[in-house]
Design an enzyme around this catalytic site. Structure first.
Site, PDB file in Angstrom:
ATOM      1  N   ARG A 113       0.818  -1.216   0.000  1.00  0.00           N
ATOM      2  CA  ARG A 113       0.000   0.000   0.000  1.00  0.00           C
ATOM      3  C   ARG A 113       0.851   1.265   0.000  1.00  0.00           C
ATOM      4  O   ARG A 113       0.490   2.257  -0.627  1.00  0.00           O
ATOM      5  CB  ARG A 113      -0.919   0.000   1.237  1.00  0.00           C
ATOM      6  N   TYR A 131      18.860  18.144   8.097  1.00  0.00           N
ATOM      7  CA  TYR A 131      19.588  17.973   9.353  1.00  0.00           C
ATOM      8  C   TYR A 131      19.533  16.502   9.777  1.00  0.00           C
ATOM      9  O   TYR A 131      18.553  15.807   9.527  1.00  0.00           O
ATOM     10  CB  TYR A 131      19.031  18.869  10.464  1.00  0.00           C
ATOM     11  N   MET A 133      19.691  13.562  12.939  1.00  0.00           N
ATOM     12  CA  MET A 133      19.256  13.531  14.335  1.00  0.00           C
ATOM     13  C   MET A 133      19.386  12.121  14.903  1.00  0.00           C
ATOM     14  O   MET A 133      19.490  11.134  14.172  1.00  0.00           O
ATOM     15  CB  MET A 133      17.810  14.013  14.470  1.00  0.00           C
ATOM     16  N   ASN A 134      19.398  12.061  16.226  1.00  0.00           N
ATOM     17  CA  ASN A 134      19.412  10.807  16.976  1.00  0.00           C
ATOM     18  C   ASN A 134      18.264  10.786  17.971  1.00  0.00           C
ATOM     19  O   ASN A 134      17.683  11.828  18.284  1.00  0.00           O
ATOM     20  CB  ASN A 134      20.712  10.657  17.779  1.00  0.00           C
TER      21      ASN A 134
END
Length: 253
Positions: A113, A131, A133-134
């Protein structure tokens, strides 16, 4: 001028290829001058894009400053939670062979889908923000120690904020665990750069970001047409002309 024209021709050919798209971005600030975004269907074709750029006559005049490798990712917390609930209502217990088979079948249907959302062109919008990120993994607050249902609840609230900006910004989340130094990358595309500030500021207040979000450097710039590269090298602000969509195939709307 000759090297710029050659590079413009090569990037134009890469802009809408069979294996994906490439978009050049002129960067604001000191972190870099030129950002190249490559969307490809696999690592082989992604490597080919990297090699093609390295072989440009212009390449000796370019100094790489950073890179980010990741794969487009779809947030499935909410859907996974619903599947767990449906299977539990059918009397299936988590961890049993019957549950795992039924869960895999449900996920296979969901993958069909949403498959079209995995293979994307770079959105045709002027302004770009990226950017990495963690998710925080500290001794007190650790995202990966939270139960699945709790993580799903927080990500649902996080996603609701993004939906408020539907139509104003294209957001593409990519996973980089095992591929790069950060866990995720966020690509934002908009016609008004102020939307980036509003969206990211508002998201800073949701629970998933307040307690668990760790953000890397932000890169912001203007997407431009590859044909404008010679003007950019000549010291002009390059323009962006949205590429024409591919022709409609016969027999399809």
């Amino acid at each position: 001028e000759r090297l710029g024209a050659e590079a413009a021709e090569a990037l134009t050919a890469m802009q809408r290829g069979a294996e994906g798209t490439t978009a050049p971005v002129t960067m604001l600030g000191h972190k870099g001058d030129l950002l190249l975004i490559h969307f490809r269907k696999g690592f082989e074709s992604l490597q080919q894009a990297q090699v093609d750029v390295a072989r440009l006559g212009l390449a000796p005049f370019l100094e790489p400053s950073t890179s980010f490798v990741s794969v487009v990712e779809l947030g499935m917390y909410e859907m996974t939670g619903r599947i767990h609930q449906r299977l539990a209502e059918q009397g299936l217990k988590t961890g049993t062979e019957e549950f795992e088979k039924a869960f895999d079948a449900e996920m296979a249907e969901q993958e069909k889908r949403v498959a079209s959302r995995l293979w994307l062109d770079v959105p045709a919008r002027r302004y770009v923000c990226f950017y990495p990120m963690n998710k925080h993994r500290g001794e007190v607050k650790n995202w990966y120690a939270e139960p699945f249902d709790e993580r799903g609840r927080m990500m649902l609230e996080h996603g609701k904020i993004g939906r408020h900006y539907a139509g104003q910004v294209n957001q593409i989340i990519s996973g980089a665990i095992g591929f790069d130094d950060w866990e995720w990358g966020v690509d934002l595309f908009a016609d008004d750069p102020v939307v980036f500030k509003k969206l990211i500021y508002e998201m800073r207040f949701d629970e998933a970001s307040v307690w668990y979000g760790e953000f890397g450097p932000f890169y912001t710039g203007l997407q431009f047409s590859p044909s404008e590269l010679p003007k950019y090298l000549a010291g002009e602000v390059p323009a962006f002309h949205a590429p024409k969509p591919p022709p409609t195939r016969p027999g399809r709307p």
